[in-house]
Design a protein around this motif. Structure first.
Motif, mmCIF file in Angstrom:
data_model
loop_
_atom_site.group_PDB
_atom_site.id
_atom_site.type_symbol
_atom_site.label_atom_id
_atom_site.label_comp_id
_atom_site.label_asym_id
_atom_site.label_seq_id
_atom_site.Cartn_x
_atom_site.Cartn_y
_atom_site.Cartn_z
ATOM 1 N N GLN A 296 6.716 2.462 -3.133
ATOM 2 C CA GLN A 296 5.745 2.140 -2.090
ATOM 3 C C GLN A 296 5.301 0.683 -2.178
ATOM 4 O O GLN A 296 5.237 -0.019 -1.160
ATOM 5 C CB GLN A 296 4.521 3.051 -2.217
ATOM 6 N N LEU A 297 4.980 0.225 -3.388
ATOM 7 C CA LEU A 297 4.503 -1.148 -3.552
ATOM 8 C C LEU A 297 5.608 -2.146 -3.251
ATOM 9 O O LEU A 297 5.377 -3.176 -2.600
ATOM 10 C CB LEU A 297 3.961 -1.352 -4.971
ATOM 11 N N ASN B 80 8.212 -1.746 -1.240
ATOM 12 C CA ASN B 80 8.434 -1.782 0.210
ATOM 13 C C ASN B 80 7.340 -2.571 0.922
ATOM 14 O O ASN B 80 7.612 -3.306 1.886
ATOM 15 C CB ASN B 80 8.490 -0.353 0.768
ATOM 16 N N TRP B 81 6.110 -2.425 0.442
ATOM 17 C CA TRP B 81 4.993 -3.171 1.037
ATOM 18 C C TRP B 81 5.188 -4.676 0.844
ATOM 19 O O TRP B 81 4.969 -5.460 1.784
ATOM 20 C CB TRP B 81 3.681 -2.712 0.402
ATOM 21 N N LYS C 80 7.926 -6.000 3.173
ATOM 22 C CA LYS C 80 7.575 -6.007 4.595
ATOM 23 C C LYS C 80 6.400 -6.921 4.933
ATOM 24 O O LYS C 80 6.172 -7.214 6.111
ATOM 25 C CB LYS C 80 7.243 -4.584 5.045
ATOM 26 N N ASN C 81 5.665 -7.368 3.918
ATOM 27 C CA ASN C 81 4.464 -8.153 4.163
ATOM 28 C C ASN C 81 4.835 -9.593 4.506
ATOM 29 O O ASN C 81 5.363 -10.325 3.664
ATOM 30 C CB ASN C 81 3.550 -8.121 2.930
ATOM 31 N N GLU D 221 -2.147 -3.186 -4.227
ATOM 32 C CA GLU D 221 -1.812 -4.162 -3.192
ATOM 33 C C GLU D 221 -2.901 -5.226 -3.075
ATOM 34 O O GLU D 221 -2.599 -6.432 -3.002
ATOM 35 C CB GLU D 221 -1.644 -3.446 -1.846
#
Length: 327
Positions: free
Chosen positions: A40-41, A43-44, A47-48, A76
């Motif tokens: 999750q982290l 991917n964040w 994409k950020n 995050e």
């Protein structure tokens, strides 16, 4: 075009069974949680659009997840704040090269280093020795860089991410010049931002040889940290009292331990050398905008619990700094 650097991943499966048990008990970490949170982290980060060249290897991302007990949203936020403090204070938080002459001198003098042996809890112990800093030569910027360098190096180790750090600060030899070395406003900002932004688990803080005239400053700082941190700070009157709380093998010979400080410093220099490229490469990470950082109104107004402006309080006592007389 957005770029993201991916380095070789650290394998958590190589951690000992006892260490994994600590991670489970204290951080709610297990294989499933770790893998899902990392995905999750990562991917964040990818994409950020506000992030460029941010590392996505396990070891780097886990420092934020472990610091926030695997709350991905909180990790995050801490990552954004971490990059923001590096962007806001580049003169203190970047170009952390232990071979730079001013850094080399601070390290050689033993101002700050990590003891080579872990304590009974498996923690690294950071030794801070006021005598190792000459305020006539070293600036507050040098001092801050030495701390950032130390923590960046230590946080590259997954075992330390899990067990946390202990600190031992020896204030013997502190003079008025040590205190007035800092601009009060900058001290307030770095202190406040650092506590919120650096992904570290400070488990214990032990201070010794604190001059009576400086204890009011310690109290001032204690009133501006979390109750958890406040309860972890202890002040001792002698080496004998200190050694009741800190493993002797983690202290230099000069403080009651067995290994001479010089040997500890040499081992620390070897550790810094092994992590030098990793630490310097962190400067490639870029935060383009701080728009994603959530700010509570209390932070925006920079008010203390009493409603008085925090920075103004620091500035108002600058005169007191300069009038201090040390024992």
């Amino acid at each position: 075009m957005k770029e993201t650097k991916v380095l070789e991943e650290g394998d958590a499966s190589l951690l000992s069974e006892s260490l994994l048990k600590i991670a489970k008990r204290e951080l709610r970490e297990d294989k499933c949680t770790r893998e899902q949170s990392l995905e999750q982290l990562r991917n964040w980060v990818l994409k950020n659009e506000d992030l460029q060249n941010v590392r996505c290897d396990d070891t780097f991302l886990l420092r934020f997840l472990r610091a926030k007990k695997f709350s991905v949203p909180m990790a995050e936020q801490t990552l954004l704040k971490y990059l923001n403090i590096r962007r806001t204070f580049p003169h203190m938080a970047t170009k952390l090269d232990f071979l730079e002459p001013r850094m080399t001198d601070l390290i050689e003098q033993g101002y700050i280093f990590a003891a080579p042996k872990r304590d009974k809890h498996g923690r690294r112990v950071v030794i801070i020795n006021a005598k190792g800093l000459n305020p006539k030569f070293h600036t507050s910027c040098d001092q801050a860089k030495a701390h950032f360098l130390t923590y960046e190096c230590l946080m590259e180790d997954q075992e330390t991410q899990i067990t946390g750090l202990s600190h031992v600060g020896d204030f013997a030899g502190v003079t008025t010049a040590h205190v007035t070395n800092w601009n009060p406003t900058e001290f307030a900002r770095v202190f406040k931002w650092g506590e919120q932004s650096l992904p570290m688990r400070h488990k214990e803080i032990h201070l010794i040889n604190v001059p009576s005239t400086l204890k009011w400053l310690i109290d001032f700082v204690k009133n501006r940290v979390s109750s958890k941190m406040k309860n972890r700070l202890n002040i001792y009157g002698s080496d004998k009292e200190l050694m009741k709380s800190v493993d002797a093998e983690c202290l230099p010979q000069e403080m009651g331990g067995s290994m001479p400080m010089r040997e500890m410093i040499e081992l620390w220099k070897q550790e810094l050398a092994s992590k030098r490229d990793l630490v310097l490469a962190l400067d490639q990470s870029t935060l383009l905008s701080d728009r994603g950082i959530h700010r509570r109104s209390s932070y925006n107004s920079e008010k203390s619990s009493s409603g008085t402006n925090f920075v103004s309080q620091i500035e108002s006592i600058e005169g007191s700094f300069r009038k201090l007389e040390f024992d």
